[in-house]
Design a protein around this motif. Structure first.
Motif: not given
Length: 206
Positions: A123-137
């Protein structure tokens, strides 16, 4: 910072790294080895890989803490072990048959896997780039795969599961067993998006 091929960490090197992460040289916010593995996994399979300097500081704590290294040589040694650990993850995720296995703890009494620390690191790893991870969400299939990881890391979600009568130990054990299948799917999702976004280079020469 350039990488060079390195052998996987030996059991002795993993023990050395684990001991340092949990030693008095680091602060209370420092990741342990399982959390570090989850953190590095999220960075390795995610939409973009930041430079090591960007994420290495997060290993020691979210508030910018730094370890009390005994010497410059020790600092170089520990950072080298972490970078090799990171590269090792990449090697495990390539190929048609990924050999990814999460590093999790085991309850000695029950023999069940304990994956909360790993999930919190992820979770901390995804929080490094939350906007970049948004498509996965936003992708129904991928979001469904990510949901148990985030729920396992989140105290409120865990309390809600307990209130609903769920067995958390069983939930964590089953999640640990599923991660070797989940992580390669995540990696494939991001690779497909990168390939789709890459400019075509099929121009003919006249």
């Amino acid at each position: 910072m350039k990488f060079k091929p390195e052998p996987p960490l030996s059991d002795a090197e993993l023990d050395e790294l684990a001991a340092f992460l949990e030693s008095d040289a680091t602060g209370d916010e420092c990741m342990d080895l399982s959390m570090l593995h989850g953190f590095l996994t999220a960075i390795r399979v995610g939409p973009r890989e930041p430079e090591p300097a960007a994420w290495l500081a997060q290993v020691w704590g979210e508030q910018g803490q730094t370890p009390k290294f005994a010497s410059a040589a020790q600092q170089t040694r520990i950072e080298d072990l972490i970078l090799r650990y990171y590269n090792q993850l990449g090697d495990e995720l390539v190929g048609d048959m990924p050999a990814f296995t999460p590093l999790v703890y085991v309850d000695e009494e029950t023999g069940t896997d304990i994956v909360q620390q790993w999930c919190y690191g992820f979770m901390l790893g995804t929080a490094m780039a939350p906007e970049a991870w948004q498509p996965a969400m936003d992708d129904d299939e991928i979001a469904q795969l990510l949901a148990p990881i985030f729920d396992c890391a989140d105290d409120e979600a865990r309390e809600a599961m307990t209130a609903d009568g769920d067995n958390l130990a069983e939930f964590e054990h089953e999640l640990a067993a599923a991660l070797p299948d989940i992580i390669p799917v995540l990696r494939a999702f991001w690779l497909a998006r990168l390939e789709a976004a890459a400019p075509r280079s099929g121009h003919r020469r006249h």
